[in-house]
Design a protein around this motif. Structure first.
Motif, PDB file in Angstrom:
ATOM      1  N   LYS A  69       0.845  -1.187   0.000  1.00  0.00           N
ATOM      2  CA  LYS A  69       0.000   0.000   0.000  1.00  0.00           C
ATOM      3  C   LYS A  69       0.884   1.241   0.000  1.00  0.00           C
ATOM      4  N   ARG A  70       0.504   2.225  -0.823  1.00  0.00           N
ATOM      5  CA  ARG A  70       1.278   3.474  -0.868  1.00  0.00           C
ATOM      6  C   ARG A  70       0.778   4.379   0.255  1.00  0.00           C
ATOM      7  N   ILE A  71       1.634   4.718   1.172  1.00  0.00           N
ATOM      8  CA  ILE A  71       1.237   5.614   2.255  1.00  0.00           C
ATOM      9  C   ILE A  71       2.201   6.796   2.332  1.00  0.00           C
ATOM     10  N   THR A  72       1.753   7.868   2.960  1.00  0.00           N
ATOM     11  CA  THR A  72       2.616   9.025   3.175  1.00  0.00           C
ATOM     12  C   THR A  72       3.113   8.982   4.619  1.00  0.00           C
ATOM     13  N   VAL A  73       4.435   9.089   4.771  1.00  0.00           N
ATOM     14  CA  VAL A  73       5.013   9.167   6.111  1.00  0.00           C
ATOM     15  C   VAL A  73       5.558  10.579   6.243  1.00  0.00           C
ATOM     16  N   SER A  74       4.977  11.367   7.122  1.00  0.00           N
ATOM     17  CA  SER A  74       5.353  12.780   7.157  1.00  0.00           C
ATOM     18  C   SER A  74       5.162  13.364   8.549  1.00  0.00           C
ATOM     19  N   GLY A  75       5.393  14.654   8.658  1.00  0.00           N
ATOM     20  CA  GLY A  75       5.279  15.343   9.948  1.00  0.00           C
ATOM     21  C   GLY A  75       6.631  15.835  10.414  1.00  0.00           C
ATOM     22  N   SER A  76       6.600  16.769  11.345  1.00  0.00           N
ATOM     23  CA  SER A  76       7.833  17.455  11.736  1.00  0.00           C
ATOM     24  C   SER A  76       8.814  16.575  12.509  1.00  0.00           C
ATOM     25  N   ALA A  77       8.381  15.415  12.974  1.00  0.00           N
ATOM     26  CA  ALA A  77       9.302  14.569  13.738  1.00  0.00           C
ATOM     27  C   ALA A  77       9.886  13.426  12.906  1.00  0.00           C
ATOM     28  N   ILE A  78       9.541  13.381  11.609  1.00  0.00           N
ATOM     29  CA  ILE A  78      10.077  12.318  10.735  1.00  0.00           C
ATOM     30  C   ILE A  78      11.345  12.831  10.064  1.00  0.00           C
ATOM     31  N   TYR A  79      12.417  12.042  10.131  1.00  0.00           N
ATOM     32  CA  TYR A  79      13.703  12.482   9.592  1.00  0.00           C
ATOM     33  C   TYR A  79      13.624  12.710   8.082  1.00  0.00           C
ATOM     34  N   ALA A  80      13.111  11.732   7.359  1.00  0.00           N
ATOM     35  CA  ALA A  80      13.015  11.864   5.901  1.00  0.00           C
ATOM     36  C   ALA A  80      11.592  11.549   5.452  1.00  0.00           C
ATOM     37  N   PRO A  81      10.708  12.563   5.461  1.00  0.00           N
ATOM     38  CA  PRO A  81       9.321  12.317   5.037  1.00  0.00           C
ATOM     39  C   PRO A  81       9.287  11.753   3.620  1.00  0.00           C
ATOM     40  N   ALA A  82       8.398  10.808   3.367  1.00  0.00           N
ATOM     41  CA  ALA A  82       8.401  10.145   2.065  1.00  0.00           C
ATOM     42  C   ALA A  82       7.051   9.523   1.770  1.00  0.00           C
ATOM     43  N   ASN A  83       6.878   9.177   0.484  1.00  0.00           N
ATOM     44  CA  ASN A  83       5.772   8.312   0.101  1.00  0.00           C
ATOM     45  C   ASN A  83       6.370   6.922  -0.001  1.00  0.00           C
ATOM     46  N   VAL A  84       5.789   5.983   0.714  1.00  0.00           N
ATOM     47  CA  VAL A  84       6.393   4.659   0.804  1.00  0.00           C
ATOM     48  C   VAL A  84       5.387   3.596   0.394  1.00  0.00           C
ATOM     49  N   LEU A  85       5.859   2.633  -0.412  1.00  0.00           N
ATOM     50  CA  LEU A  85       5.047   1.471  -0.729  1.00  0.00           C
ATOM     51  C   LEU A  85       5.396   0.421   0.324  1.00  0.00           C
ATOM     52  N   VAL A  86       4.506   0.205   1.280  1.00  0.00           N
ATOM     53  CA  VAL A  86       4.819  -0.697   2.395  1.00  0.00           C
ATOM     54  C   VAL A  86       4.039  -2.000   2.266  1.00  0.00           C
ATOM     55  N   PRO A  87       4.648  -3.120   2.692  1.00  0.00           N
ATOM     56  CA  PRO A  87       3.866  -4.355   2.741  1.00  0.00           C
ATOM     57  C   PRO A  87       2.816  -4.232   3.843  1.00  0.00           C
ATOM     58  N   ILE A  88       1.588  -4.689   3.570  1.00  0.00           N
ATOM     59  CA  ILE A  88       0.552  -4.703   4.614  1.00  0.00           C
ATOM     60  C   ILE A  88       1.093  -5.523   5.781  1.00  0.00           C
ATOM     61  N   GLY A  89       0.902  -5.053   6.975  1.00  0.00           N
ATOM     62  CA  GLY A  89       1.353  -5.799   8.149  1.00  0.00           C
ATOM     63  C   GLY A  89       2.732  -5.383   8.637  1.00  0.00           C
ATOM     64  N   ALA A  90       3.398  -4.497   7.871  1.00  0.00           N
ATOM     65  CA  ALA A  90       4.690  -3.998   8.357  1.00  0.00           C
ATOM     66  C   ALA A  90       4.445  -3.218   9.633  1.00  0.00           C
ATOM     67  N   ARG A  91       5.344  -3.372  10.599  1.00  0.00           N
ATOM     68  CA  ARG A  91       5.141  -2.668  11.855  1.00  0.00           C
ATOM     69  C   ARG A  91       5.478  -1.187  11.684  1.00  0.00           C
ATOM     70  N   ILE A  92       4.719  -0.338  12.326  1.00  0.00           N
ATOM     71  CA  ILE A  92       4.882   1.105  12.156  1.00  0.00           C
ATOM     72  C   ILE A  92       6.279   1.552  12.577  1.00  0.00           C
ATOM     73  N   SER A  93       6.807   0.921  13.635  1.00  0.00           N
ATOM     74  CA  SER A  93       8.170   1.272  14.054  1.00  0.00           C
ATOM     75  C   SER A  93       9.173   0.979  12.941  1.00  0.00           C
ATOM     76  N   ASP A  94       8.972  -0.131  12.205  1.00  0.00           N
ATOM     77  CA  ASP A  94       9.873  -0.478  11.099  1.00  0.00           C
ATOM     78  C   ASP A  94       9.745   0.526   9.949  1.00  0.00           C
ATOM     79  N   ILE A  95       8.528   0.972   9.695  1.00  0.00           N
ATOM     80  CA  ILE A  95       8.314   1.922   8.589  1.00  0.00           C
ATOM     81  C   ILE A  95       8.987   3.258   8.913  1.00  0.00           C
ATOM     82  N   ILE A  96       8.842   3.688  10.160  1.00  0.00           N
ATOM     83  CA  ILE A  96       9.466   4.953  10.559  1.00  0.00           C
ATOM     84  C   ILE A  96      10.994   4.819  10.494  1.00  0.00           C
ATOM     85  N   GLU A  97      11.467   3.663  10.907  1.00  0.00           N
ATOM     86  CA  GLU A  97      12.906   3.362  10.818  1.00  0.00           C
ATOM     87  C   GLU A  97      13.367   3.501   9.368  1.00  0.00           C
ATOM     88  N   PHE A  98      12.575   2.959   8.437  1.00  0.00           N
ATOM     89  CA  PHE A  98      12.892   3.020   7.010  1.00  0.00           C
ATOM     90  C   PHE A  98      12.958   4.469   6.527  1.00  0.00           C
TER      91      PHE A  98
END
Lengths: 319, 459
Positions: free
Chosen positions: B291-320
């Motif tokens: 699923k294509r999601i937007t990871v953004s906000g002032s506390a994210i190091y590198a805001p991005a649009n990410v294609l993530v596998p469903i079920g990926a843990r949010i901590s892992d996505i933020i790490e990415f």
């Protein structure tokens, strides 16, 4: 319901705040305050300051007494104080206004639960209490610029009182009405300043023009039908002050658009009925207080048709 | 007969203009590699919980169906990575819902199911059945199964493609239009022909001319659309213009009654990423696994649009996305207006999610709730023409007849009211509580729609 299902949203806010709204109302009253200072002298400014300070102090004290969180910081009491002062004549003995402040803030607002919970406009309630206790002093109008000469002697009547007694020679012309060079309370005479304040409130989106426009429109229409001078009716007797700054009080006016139409129409109608049918020359304050009391009922009936729900009156047979 | 198209949008009530905060608009979508563990909740849509089709220790492939149910209002779930089933355990998902989930230990290879085949679709019914198999749900809320909308009670006459960013910060719809324009084109015309719809409106926002240009070209494709049955419609950038009922009103002037579905007024609304998934699914048979999601906000190091596998843990996505650049205050899933505060960092992302937003402490200062001043702003912005302040008050005193009169159940939870409230009242949550009170719902009225089939249970 499981609290985990609740969101805690919103995480983005459009930025408005109660304090900012109240500050805008105070700013919008500045032209009227300056006009009062020029027309009626420094004593009017003294009355406004005493009233505003007293209202804030009463709110602070009431919060302590009723063991509530201090809410004087939201500036709503200051708004009430300024409005209260604008409804009294400049000749009022200043300490008397404290009675109005206590009535407005303690009895009408705080005892009913504070901001947003009162049934009638606190400033108008304060005015009503003062008028009941001191009917003479509260209608002892002073001539414009009376402070320049022998202040105490120069009393006068309001334009509407002149109309009532068919003393048309004393009725002021349009320029006098706009600038406010006639008898009346501190804040009600200068139509120009009040309208300026109304424009500011509308531009800042603190109020929508619905209530003032319908209120004044109704009053004008009835004046026309009754064959009275529309401009004199609109620009005096506190009608502008009431329509722009008091009838628009959030707490005591309906929330929905439909409700506001009914409420404002009622305000205009009652004001003019009082002026035409009773010996009382003004009527605005009483009309607004009366419609304030009807607001919960108006809110109950004047609900907009929700999206996708069929109107009870239109379209389709009843199920 | 040629379909009639609106020249300009129909008027909708209320709404607010919000700053777009489209910081990630220029960020090309990056694909997140297989995380070590993917957690697939067995319930990712409204409707029943799926039954696990695999057991602990089983080998699974990407795209393999690992959970299903007989409930037609629910959709199956699929493995989003290849690997082995670690355990099936109760897990809290991103929405805070507690439920059984299949934990997959990834082998890092992302191997697709070997016998993956495109579905064979010949008619509208078969199309809806195939889309159910793809596991597709609508973004937002608790995941309404898309196939239900594709099988409406009556023949739809209008297909609306929703290319509007649902909330500020989100840029996934724009990136989807930009990067997947071929799939959008194929998807739109495939859906149009299966559903036999002759009026397709692609809705775009006025403040996103780039998206309008790309989608305009798709709408004007001579080869696919000789009869000019597909057009774009530019809507004002007002929140919540992307919300389904508001969108239908703006495109067709029709109002979907509370508890009813778009199909009940002859409309089908598809978000642009659902269109892309359908196009790809029809071609390859690969269900909804990423699923294509937007990871953004002032506390994210590198805001991005990410294609993530469903079920990926949010901590892992933020790490990415480079982790946090500042101590996060508010951490939420979904947009900033209607999103939900995240409770568990290791919760998995689910199908209905659209974004992860993290704001620094500085930007997360809690706005203190104060007394309602009855200013009426909430009623002015409500797209459903409700009076949120009055609903909140009725709910607080448990006044059920007032709640019914005020139609508390017509709320779409867009959050516009809470967003403008000068007293910072949490109106959306208050209405959610109110609508959940037994007896608060409006009694069903037979004549609200001519035919209400399919809408009663899942509206």
């Amino acid at each position: 319901m499981d609290d985990r299902m609740l969101s805690g949203a919103p995480f983005l806010h459009a930025g408005s705040s109660t304090r900012r709204i109240m500050l805008d109302v105070i700013l919008s009253l500045t032209p009227a305050v300056i006009a009062a200072l020029v027309i009626f002298g420094a004593r009017s400014f003294l009355l406004i300051c005493i009233s505003a300070a007293a209202c804030a102090a009463v709110e602070f004290a009431a919060c302590k007494l009723l063991k509530r969180k201090n809410s004087a910081g939201d500036l709503s009491a200051v708004v009430t104080g300024v409005l209260l002062a604008l409804t009294v004549p400049v000749s009022l003995y200043p300490p008397l206004i404290l009675i109005g402040a206590v009535a407005a803030i303690f009895f009408v607002k705080m005892l009913f639960g504070g901001l947003g919970k009162n049934y009638v406009n606190p400033a108008l309630a304060g005015w009503a209490v003062l008028t009941l206790i001191f009917p003479g002093r509260m209608t002892a109008w002073t001539k414009a610029f009376g402070y320049l000469g022998s202040a105490d002697a120069a009393t006068t009547a309001t334009p509407l009182a002149n109309v009532s007694t068919i003393n048309s020679a004393e009725t002021p012309g349009i320029p006098e009405l706009i600038v406010g060079l006639h008898g009346g309370s501190i804040g009600e005479t200068c139509a120009g300043a009040l309208i300026l304040g109304g424009i500011y409130l509308t531009a800042r989106r603190v109020i929508t023009p619905v209530i003032p426009a319908v209120f004044l429109g109704t009053a004008a229409l009835i004046s026309l039908i009754a064959g009275r001078n529309i401009l004199t009716e609109l620009c005096s007797g506190g009608l502008l002050l009431g329509a722009i700054f008091m009838a628009t009080d959030y707490t005591t006016s309906p929330v929905t658009f439909k409700g506001q139409l009914i409420y404002a129409f009622g305000c205009g109608l009652v004001t003019m009925l009082i002026r035409i049918l009773t010996p009382l020359p003004e009527g605005t304050g009483i009309a607004i207080l009366l419609m304030n009391l009807l607001t919960p009922l108006i809110d109950r009936i004047a609900i907009a048709r929700p999206f996708g729900v069929r109107s009870r009156f239109r379209g389709g047979k009843a199920a | 007969m040629r379909p009639e198209f609106p020249v300009r949008p129909f008027k909708t009530h209320g709404g607010i203009r919000l700053p777009a905060h489209r910081t990630t608009a220029r960020e090309k979508t990056v694909t997140m590699p297989a995380p070590e563990i993917c957690i697939i909740p067995l319930r990712q849509s409204s409707g029943a919980v799926c039954r696990a089709l695999v057991r602990k220790g089983d080998r699974v492939w990407r795209g393999q169906k690992i959970g299903d149910t007989d409930d037609p209002f629910s959709v199956p779930v699929h493995a989003s990575v290849s690997g082995t089933v670690l355990q099936i355990a109760a897990t809290e998902s991103s929405s805070g819902e507690m439920g059984e989930a299949i934990w997959i230990q990834s082998d890092g290879k992302m191997e697709s199911l070997p016998n993956l085949r495109p579905p064979i679709v010949t008619d509208a019914e078969g199309f809806a059945a195939a889309i159910r198999e793809s596991g597709l749900v609508d973004p937002g809320g608790d995941g309404f199964p898309t196939h239900i909308k594709l099988n409406p009670a009556r023949q739809a006459d209008t297909l609306i493609i929703n290319a509007i960013e649902s909330e500020p910060y989100l840029t996934c719809a724009y990136r989807c239009a930009l990067e997947e324009s071929r799939s959008v084109l194929e998807g739109v015309y495939a859906i149009k022909s299966f559903l036999n719809v002759h009026r397709v409106i692609i809705a775009v926002e006025e403040n996103n001319p780039e998206a309008a240009k790309i989608l305009g070209e798709i709408a004007d494709n001579e080869e696919y659309d000789p009869d000019d049955e597909v057009r774009i419609l530019t809507l004002p950038s007002v929140y919540p213009q992307g919300e389904e009922k508001t969108l239908i009103k703006a495109c067709t002037d029709r109002e979907v009654p509370p508890g009813k579905l778009p199909g009940d007024v002859g409309c089908i609304v598809m978000t642009i990423d659902s269109v892309v998934l359908i196009a790809k699914y029809l071609k390859t048979g690969m269900p909804l696994v990423s699923k294509r999601i937007t990871v953004s906000g002032s506390a994210i190091y590198a805001p991005a649009n990410v294609l993530v596998p469903i079920g990926a843990r949010i901590s892992d996505i933020i790490e990415f996305c480079g982790g946090f650049s500042a101590e996060p205050g508010n951490l939420l899933v979904g947009g900033p207006v209607s999103g939900k505060a995240l409770r568990v960092m290791t919760a998995p992302i689910v199908k209905a999610d659209t974004a992860i937003l993290a704001f620094s402490e500085k930007d997360s200062a809690e706005r203190e709730e104060s007394a309602c001043i009855r200013c009426g702003r909430c009623a002015r912005v409500c797209p459903m023409r409700l009076a949120p302040a009055l609903i909140e008050k009725a709910a607080a005193s448990g006044n059920l007849s007032a709640l019914r009169r005020l139609h508390a159940d017509a709320c779409t939870y867009c959050g516009a009211c809470a967003c403008v409230c000068p007293a910072n009242r949490r109106l959306t949550d208050a209405i959610r509580r109110a609508a959940a009170l037994p007896g608060a719902e409006t009694p069903a009225r037979k004549n609200d729609t001519e035919r209400g089939k399919g809408g009663e249970e899942n509206g």
